[in-house]
Write a protein that holds these residues in place. Structure first.
Motif, mmCIF file in Angstrom:
data_model
loop_
_atom_site.group_PDB
_atom_site.id
_atom_site.type_symbol
_atom_site.label_atom_id
_atom_site.label_comp_id
_atom_site.label_asym_id
_atom_site.label_seq_id
_atom_site.Cartn_x
_atom_site.Cartn_y
_atom_site.Cartn_z
ATOM 1 N N ALA A 1 0.702 -1.446 -0.001
ATOM 2 C CA ALA A 1 -0.148 -0.070 -0.003
ATOM 3 C C ALA A 1 1.037 1.238 -0.133
ATOM 4 C CB ALA A 1 -0.892 -0.007 1.330
ATOM 5 N N SER B 1 -13.819 9.164 -4.316
ATOM 6 C CA SER B 1 -14.661 8.437 -3.091
ATOM 7 C C SER B 1 -14.811 7.041 -3.642
ATOM 8 C CB SER B 1 -15.930 8.905 -2.787
ATOM 9 O OG SER B 1 -16.648 7.941 -2.198
ATOM 10 N N GLU B 2 -14.097 6.106 -2.941
ATOM 11 C CA GLU B 2 -14.314 4.780 -3.254
ATOM 12 C C GLU B 2 -15.569 4.414 -3.015
ATOM 13 O OE1 GLU B 2 -11.960 2.103 -0.679
ATOM 14 O OE2 GLU B 2 -12.871 0.542 -1.105
ATOM 15 N N GLU C 1 -9.999 0.368 -5.105
ATOM 16 C CA GLU C 1 -9.464 1.001 -3.776
ATOM 17 C C GLU C 1 -8.065 1.688 -4.055
ATOM 18 O OE1 GLU C 1 -7.835 -0.605 0.490
ATOM 19 O OE2 GLU C 1 -8.774 -1.950 -0.741
ATOM 20 N N LYS C 2 -7.451 0.873 -4.444
ATOM 21 C CA LYS C 2 -5.798 1.541 -4.969
ATOM 22 C C LYS C 2 -6.074 2.765 -5.787
ATOM 23 C CE LYS C 2 -3.611 -3.086 -4.790
ATOM 24 N NZ LYS C 2 -2.771 -3.885 -5.470
ATOM 25 N N THR D 1 -8.526 4.863 -6.016
ATOM 26 C CA THR D 1 -9.208 6.053 -5.281
ATOM 27 C C THR D 1 -7.768 6.466 -4.389
ATOM 28 O OG1 THR D 1 -11.146 4.886 -5.364
ATOM 29 C CG2 THR D 1 -11.051 6.445 -3.981
ATOM 30 N N ARG D 2 -7.144 5.611 -3.654
ATOM 31 C CA ARG D 2 -6.010 6.079 -2.950
ATOM 32 C C ARG D 2 -5.254 6.822 -3.528
ATOM 33 N NH1 ARG D 2 -5.208 1.176 0.634
ATOM 34 N NH2 ARG D 2 -3.894 0.315 -1.083
ATOM 35 N N THR E 1 -6.404 10.160 -4.543
ATOM 36 C CA THR E 1 -6.791 10.944 -3.169
ATOM 37 C C THR E 1 -5.413 11.515 -2.717
ATOM 38 O OG1 THR E 1 -8.522 9.704 -2.644
ATOM 39 C CG2 THR E 1 -7.918 11.152 -0.922
ATOM 40 N N LYS F 1 0.504 12.182 0.039
ATOM 41 C CA LYS F 1 0.678 10.792 0.444
ATOM 42 C C LYS F 1 0.878 10.609 1.872
ATOM 43 C CE LYS F 1 5.402 10.979 -1.497
ATOM 44 N NZ LYS F 1 5.292 12.371 -2.067
ATOM 45 N N VAL G 1 -2.735 10.485 3.456
ATOM 46 C CA VAL G 1 -3.375 9.137 3.088
ATOM 47 C C VAL G 1 -2.729 7.889 3.701
ATOM 48 C CG1 VAL G 1 -4.072 7.750 1.175
ATOM 49 C CG2 VAL G 1 -4.248 10.100 0.817
ATOM 50 N N TYR H 1 -3.877 7.056 7.095
ATOM 51 C CA TYR H 1 -5.186 6.156 7.533
ATOM 52 C C TYR H 1 -5.774 5.057 6.359
ATOM 53 C CZ TYR H 1 -7.347 9.392 3.785
ATOM 54 O OH TYR H 1 -7.699 9.812 2.671
ATOM 55 N N GLY H 2 -5.111 5.322 5.175
ATOM 56 C CA GLY H 2 -5.451 4.371 4.075
ATOM 57 C C GLY H 2 -4.426 3.215 3.884
#
Length: 480
Positions: free
Chosen positions: A71, A149-150, A206-207, A209-210, A213, A219, A222, A225-226
């Motif tokens: 991640a 937004s995911e 998910e990836k 969107t991250r 964002t 980075k 994010v 929390y991500g």
């Protein structure tokens, strides 16, 4: 003359990545950072997956840290900057309606076909489409400007609705010429394959969107929390099924670490303390100068351990993980006896016998609940009645060499805590400790009797595997 070394470019980026790994709890030393730099010097940095694997080899020591590494890698080495653009002739784009907007139904049909195909080329096309999907359906305006937004994307695309179409594609392929059979086994295999492909599709969204964002918020934010938590940092009482499964996989490495610490403490204890009287007597032959130190004889006997464990649903994750850990550490003790309780107590040592084997260990918890006498009336935790039952029928299990370990959140459902029974158990044990999976701030709130029990026994907060390892390695006796 000394001064700071000014680094920039790829070395500075690598150092930032290493610092992000450390902030997440992944230990990376200077030598490993140098190794990672050497890896980047020899690999083709335009091949992103090769760089990912190369850095993982240099920086990740434990398999359980790999999800967090991946991640963070996606944030520090993103697959693209901004919206993705089609740069290949055969790239599949989102189908468009007559008014120029994306035709959602046609898009789902294309996605289902590609996911049913499942080849590397098809999944690469899906990843390319995911970039367009997030750009089209995940974008929204916030106070910081454009964001993604995911949840909004998934709500629009509804990946679960693709299941039937993917199944049709998979079964259609398996029933083609040359296919072996289309029986029940193949149908079940197709269902599981379809579920895995949908999970991969969700992960891609998910990836993506991250990544988008992170371009807006940064980075570092994010990453705070991500990024998935390390398995050893997962809160026992809030862990999901997948997180508990990851925790169980970490039992063996954690047990090996604790066993090595206990063995080291035992070796040190075997040296014994200095026997001053015998040392002074021996010094008479050297004119009163104590040249040779005489140590006391060590006690080599391994300790006994008695575990008293709440196995009710509210603390099931904590109890199961701790019992598995102690089961793995059983060789460090001369004898381990396990007592479980919900509203009454019963011995369950036989379910954790070494002869049961690791394969059946996961099933021992359900067998223990079904076959042991742990519930007498309503099935809610009753610590007071359980302590009283234990002192009435099993108190002789705690000998003078035994250490008592109590596992539970001390929530008594407003029933009598009966601390006098607990005090009898603590009195006869050589050591006694209570591990509580709740935050210390919640002790004594509501139906928690933790503040009452801690007057009788030492109680320790133990919310995660990392905290459990630290507490257990500090508390477990060496037998000296």
């Amino acid at each position: 003359m000394t001064g700071t070394v000014d680094i920039s470019g790829i070395p500075a980026h690598l150092v930032g990545f290493v610092e992000a790994l450390r902030r997440r709890g992944i230990d990376v030393g200077p030598s490993e950072t140098v190794d990672a730099g050497a890896v980047l010097a020899v690999l083709d940095i335009l091949d992103r997956e090769v760089v990912r694997e190369g850095l993982a080899c240099a920086l990740v020591r434990r398999p359980g840290h790999r999800p967090a590494f991946d991640a963070l890698f996606d944030l520090w080495f993103p697959a693209a900057i901004g919206a993705r653009t089609a740069d290949e002739e055969n790239t599949v784009g989102p189908p468009l309606a007559e008014d120029g907007t994306v035709d959602l139904d046609a898009l789902k049909h294309v996605l289902a076909e590609l996911l049913a195909d499942g080849s590397a080329e098809a999944m690469a096309q899906v990843e390319r489409l995911v970039g367009d999907i997030v750009e089209t359906y995940g974008k929204y305006s916030s106070s910081r400007g454009e964001s993604f937004s995911e949840y909004q994307t998934l709500r629009t695309v509804e990946p679960s609705t693709l299941l039937a179409k993917i199944l049709d594609g998979l079964i259609g392929r398996s029933s083609g010429p040359g296919a072996p059979t289309t029986g029940e086994f193949e149908s079940e295999l197709a269902r599981r394959t379809a579920a895995v492909r949908i999970a991969e599709f969700r992960s891609m969204i998910e990836k993506e969107t991250r990544r988008r964002t992170a371009e807006v918020l940064g980075k570092e934010r994010v990453a705070s929390y991500g990024v998935p938590r390390l398995a050893e940092d997962v809160d026992f009482l809030r862990a999901s099924e997948s997180e508990l499964a990851a925790l169980r996989k970490n039992v063996a490495p954690l047990a090996r670490l604790l066993a090595s610490r206990l063995a080291a403490r035992r070796r040190r204890s075997r040296a014994g303390s200095i026997d001053l009287r015998r040392t002074l007597r021996k010094s008479l032959s050297t004119g009163g100068v104590p040249i040779d130190l005489v140590n006391r004889k060590p006690r080599t006997a391994r300790p006994e351990l008695v575990i008293f464990c709440d196995v009710s649903g509210s603390v099931a994750g904590f109890s199961q993980f701790t019992l598995l850990l102690v089961h793995t550490l059983r060789e460090q003790f001369s004898r381990v006896r396990v007592f479980a309780f919900i509203d009454t107590a019963d011995e369950v040592t036989r379910f954790f016998d070494a002869s049961a084997g690791r394969a059946s260990l996961a099933e021992s918890m359900s067998r223990m609940i079904a076959e042991s006498e742990l519930i007498t009336y309503d099935g809610h935790s009753d610590y007071g009645h359980s302590f009283e039952t234990f002192t009435a029928h099993h108190l002789d299990a705690i000998g003078p060499r035994a250490s008592l370990l109590i596992l539970g959140d001390a929530r008594t459902n407003y029933r009598d805590p009966r601390t006098e029974s607990l005090a009898r158990m603590v009195t006869v044990a050589r050591h006694a400790h209570w591990l509580n999976p709740e935050p210390k701030a919640q002790w004594g709130t509501g139906d928690s009797a933790a503040d009452v029990y801690r007057r009788v026994i030492s109680m320790h907060e133990c919310r995660s595997a990392a905290q459990l390892a630290e507490v257990v390695s500090r508390l477990l006796p060496t037998g000296s």
